[in-house]
Design an enzyme around this catalytic site. Structure first.
Site, mmCIF file in Angstrom:
data_model
loop_
_atom_site.group_PDB
_atom_site.id
_atom_site.type_symbol
_atom_site.label_atom_id
_atom_site.label_comp_id
_atom_site.label_asym_id
_atom_site.label_seq_id
_atom_site.Cartn_x
_atom_site.Cartn_y
_atom_site.Cartn_z
ATOM 1 N N CYS A 127 0.863 -1.182 0.000
ATOM 2 C CA CYS A 127 0.000 0.000 0.000
ATOM 3 C C CYS A 127 0.900 1.233 0.000
ATOM 4 O O CYS A 127 1.807 1.340 0.824
ATOM 5 C CB CYS A 127 -0.891 -0.004 1.247
ATOM 6 S SG CYS A 127 -1.897 1.489 1.433
ATOM 7 N N CYS A 133 -7.347 -1.088 1.608
ATOM 8 C CA CYS A 133 -6.297 -1.605 2.483
ATOM 9 C C CYS A 133 -6.907 -1.839 3.858
ATOM 10 O O CYS A 133 -7.536 -0.945 4.430
ATOM 11 C CB CYS A 133 -5.150 -0.599 2.573
ATOM 12 S SG CYS A 133 -3.860 -1.069 3.749
ATOM 13 N N CYS A 147 -4.979 0.696 6.659
ATOM 14 C CA CYS A 147 -5.180 2.160 6.717
ATOM 15 C C CYS A 147 -6.460 2.620 6.044
ATOM 16 O O CYS A 147 -6.743 3.813 6.008
ATOM 17 C CB CYS A 147 -3.976 2.891 6.132
ATOM 18 S SG CYS A 147 -3.802 2.749 4.333
ATOM 19 N N CYS A 165 -8.595 -5.300 -9.781
ATOM 20 C CA CYS A 165 -8.184 -4.216 -10.669
ATOM 21 C C CYS A 165 -7.744 -3.047 -9.778
ATOM 22 O O CYS A 165 -8.580 -2.363 -9.182
ATOM 23 C CB CYS A 165 -9.374 -3.841 -11.549
ATOM 24 S SG CYS A 165 -9.015 -2.634 -12.804
#
Length: 136
Positions: free
Chosen positions: A47, A96, A99, A121
């Site tokens: 991330c 994510c 976060c 995607c």
């Protein structure tokens, strides 16, 4: 330590304007413009906001959709899947789990030859590739 949620001011300081628009406001980068669309190096995709490991190059495939595509995250608890009915269609948003940053969307049932017939995607701008030590 718990998930890194941060506040809006902290995210604006940490991220570029484009990163903030996608990761924190749920935007999308234009197709075929992301740095990882055609990336072939082996490694782990993290991330871009918090650094959590999300996807492996081992599950990345060429879906010809204009964004990096993966058939699964590293582990199911690395991402959160949320119902998204924006734009007049039913989609599944990928965030994510650490976060809560927007990563992209996942689509099922398109005929891909992978265990779940899935295409995660993901916006390149939501990711940072950590190349494997032996990656060329």
């Amino acid at each position: 330590m718990g998930p890194e949620r941060g506040n809006d001011e902290q995210w604006r300081e940490k991220l570029t304007r484009d990163e903030y628009r996608v990761l924190r406001q749920g935007g999308t980068e234009a197709p075929w413009t992301g740095e990882y669309v055609d990336e072939k190096r082996r490694g782990v995709y993290r991330c871009r906001a918090c650094g959590s490991e999300l996807f492996s190059s081992d599950t990345k495939f060429d879906s010809r959709c204009g964004w990096p595509s993966f058939w699964t995250p590293l582990a199911g608890d690395r991402v959160r899947l949320l119902s998204d009915d924006s734009l007049g269609m039913q989609r599944t948003e990928v965030r994510c789990a650490n976060c809560d940053s927007h990563l992209g969307h996942v689509f099922y049932g398109e005929g891909w030859d992978n265990p779940d017939d899935a295409r995660f995607c993901i916006n390149s701008i939501s990711l940072t590739l950590e190349p494997a030590e032996d990656a060329a």
